[in-house]
Scaffold this motif. Structure first.
Motif, mmCIF file in Angstrom:
data_model
loop_
_atom_site.group_PDB
_atom_site.id
_atom_site.type_symbol
_atom_site.label_atom_id
_atom_site.label_comp_id
_atom_site.label_asym_id
_atom_site.label_seq_id
_atom_site.Cartn_x
_atom_site.Cartn_y
_atom_site.Cartn_z
ATOM 1 N N GLY A 75 -6.593 6.122 -12.463
ATOM 2 C CA GLY A 75 -6.772 4.856 -12.246
ATOM 3 C C GLY A 75 -7.485 4.638 -11.103
ATOM 4 O O GLY A 75 -7.537 5.260 -10.126
ATOM 5 N N PRO A 76 -8.288 3.452 -10.875
ATOM 6 C CA PRO A 76 -9.357 2.855 -9.877
ATOM 7 C C PRO A 76 -8.288 2.755 -8.595
ATOM 8 O O PRO A 76 -8.972 2.738 -7.497
ATOM 9 C CB PRO A 76 -9.693 1.677 -10.362
ATOM 10 N N ARG A 77 -6.961 2.643 -8.468
ATOM 11 C CA ARG A 77 -6.201 2.305 -7.261
ATOM 12 C C ARG A 77 -5.888 3.682 -6.458
ATOM 13 O O ARG A 77 -5.436 3.399 -5.312
ATOM 14 C CB ARG A 77 -5.122 1.541 -7.489
ATOM 15 N N VAL A 78 -6.006 4.638 -6.995
ATOM 16 C CA VAL A 78 -5.765 6.071 -6.509
ATOM 17 C C VAL A 78 -6.800 6.680 -5.939
ATOM 18 O O VAL A 78 -7.908 6.739 -6.453
ATOM 19 C CB VAL A 78 -5.045 6.908 -7.565
ATOM 20 N N LYS A 79 -6.735 7.053 -4.584
ATOM 21 C CA LYS A 79 -7.684 7.803 -3.878
ATOM 22 C C LYS A 79 -6.987 9.463 -3.534
ATOM 23 O O LYS A 79 -6.029 9.351 -2.697
ATOM 24 C CB LYS A 79 -8.509 7.499 -2.683
ATOM 25 N N VAL B 207 0.688 -3.373 -5.890
ATOM 26 C CA VAL B 207 0.479 -2.271 -5.004
ATOM 27 C C VAL B 207 -1.249 -2.094 -5.333
ATOM 28 O O VAL B 207 -1.745 -1.705 -6.155
ATOM 29 C CB VAL B 207 0.882 -0.950 -5.723
ATOM 30 N N PHE B 208 -2.013 -2.512 -4.056
ATOM 31 C CA PHE B 208 -3.292 -2.492 -4.132
ATOM 32 C C PHE B 208 -4.214 -1.147 -4.182
ATOM 33 O O PHE B 208 -5.110 -1.140 -4.563
ATOM 34 C CB PHE B 208 -4.090 -3.470 -3.239
ATOM 35 N N ASP B 209 -3.331 0.056 -3.495
ATOM 36 C CA ASP B 209 -4.028 1.314 -3.681
ATOM 37 C C ASP B 209 -2.890 2.393 -3.478
ATOM 38 O O ASP B 209 -1.960 2.173 -2.572
ATOM 39 C CB ASP B 209 -5.239 1.487 -2.702
ATOM 40 N N HIS B 210 -3.152 3.622 -3.683
ATOM 41 C CA HIS B 210 -2.412 4.769 -3.364
ATOM 42 C C HIS B 210 -3.202 5.874 -2.949
ATOM 43 O O HIS B 210 -4.265 6.219 -3.593
ATOM 44 C CB HIS B 210 -1.645 4.956 -4.666
ATOM 45 N N ARG C 6 0.826 -1.144 -0.161
ATOM 46 C CA ARG C 6 0.058 -0.012 0.054
ATOM 47 C C ARG C 6 0.758 1.225 0.016
ATOM 48 O O ARG C 6 1.837 1.231 0.740
ATOM 49 C CB ARG C 6 -0.904 0.070 1.281
#
Length: 321
Positions: free
Chosen positions: A261-265, A219-222, A157
């Motif tokens: 991208g969907p992994r970035v918040k 890397v599952f999220d950022h 992460r």
């Protein structure tokens, strides 16, 4: 005169973070699991300035790896490591030469993460980078590096805080190559003297900035935390701001390729550049709130709220004055 003014702008680069002027003591154990493994990994160690840089961890539990900005050290994140320890979460700090090329530092971090995975059973690693450390943290988890990622399955992460992903505005003259001959080579020389070899990575036109690269598959999220630092003040005297905490604008922190991208918040916080991570004058309450809301930091047990307040007053000594 314009050329001299451009060179003078580079002085602003020295304000990218607060110099770490204190030596951090060893961490209190908090609610950490009992260590069962000692690791000697270059660049990765405890979040203190203890000369013993070995890492003592429970090798079966997740680890948070904290990456400081320029003028920083492992001791800079002692407070955040202590907060994590209070909540039963392990932390390690990555230490690097803050004048080196950012790509080189990212490769060193990648190597440290790979060794951590190979020599332990940690199920997940959360990499948290602030300021320049945010650039290094993200690059270390992309497909752009030759250094391999951990071979075994490992949850990764990424959390970045106040990262100048669009390049540092004060370094803009360094990225204008057409100015080099007009300044008889003085401009690139001044860039190097001011920031070291990394000067070629932090400009808007550098390949490091223009081509940030995609996040690696593990890397599952950022969690990208940007700070609106306008009118932020680090230190006041007689009601007047004598040291600004407005270091990077929102424009410097935004980059479409980094945020897509969907992994970035992306989370926006109204906070100064140092305020967001805290120092000896102020606890990073806004950052802790975001980290808890996003599941990076565990919730504070209801019966431990007062104990947590006492911890903050001890770690961030001037925060309650």
């Amino acid at each position: 005169m314009k050329r001299l003014a451009a060179v003078a702008m580079l002085c602003g680069l020295a304000a990218c973070a607060t110099p770490d002027t204190f030596v951090a003591a060893d961490l209190e154990p908090g609610r950490l699991p009992t260590p069962d493994t000692t690791l000697d990994i270059p660049g990765l160690g405890p979040c203190t300035d203890n000369p013993d840089r070995r890492l003592h961890i429970d090798a079966s539990q997740p680890v948070h790896v904290l990456v400081h900005g320029c003028f920083g050290s492992s001791g800079q994140f002692r407070g955040l490591a202590q907060v994590l320890a209070f909540h039963g979460q392990q932390a390690a700090c990555f230490t690097y030469d803050d004048r080196a090329k950012l790509a080189d530092s990212a490769a060193e971090l990648r190597s440290a993460l790979t060794q951590l995975a190979a020599r332990s059973r940690v199920p997940q690693v959360t990499v948290i980078g602030h300021s320049q450390g945010a650039l290094i943290a993200r690059r270390s988890l992309t497909d752009t590096l030759a250094e391999p990622l951990p071979a075994r399955p490992l949850g990764l992460r990424l959390v970045t805080v106040s990262g100048p992903f669009a390049g540092i505005e004060a370094a803009r003259p360094c990225g204008r190559t057409w100015l080099y001959p007009l300044t008889l080579g003085l401009l690139p020389f001044s860039c190097y003297v001011t920031t070291g070899p990394k000067w070629a990575d932090i400009t808007f036109s550098s390949r490091f900035i223009r081509e940030p690269g995609p996040l690696a598959a593990p890397v599952f999220d950022h969690l990208k935390i940007d700070t609106d630092e306008r009118n932020a003040c680090r230190r006041t005297e007689a009601g007047r701001c004598v040291e600004s905490d407005d270091i990077f604008s929102l424009d410097e922190q935004r980059h479409p390729a980094v945020e897509s991208g969907p992994r970035v918040k992306r989370v926006l916080v109204n906070a100064g550049h140092v305020e967001i991570v805290g120092d000896k004058r102020e606890a990073p309450m806004k950052l802790l709130g975001v980290l808890q809301a996003e599941g990076v930091l565990r919730p504070t047990p209801p019966g431990q709220a007062l104990a947590f307040e006492r911890l903050l007053s001890q770690v961030y000594r001037d925060e309650r004055r």
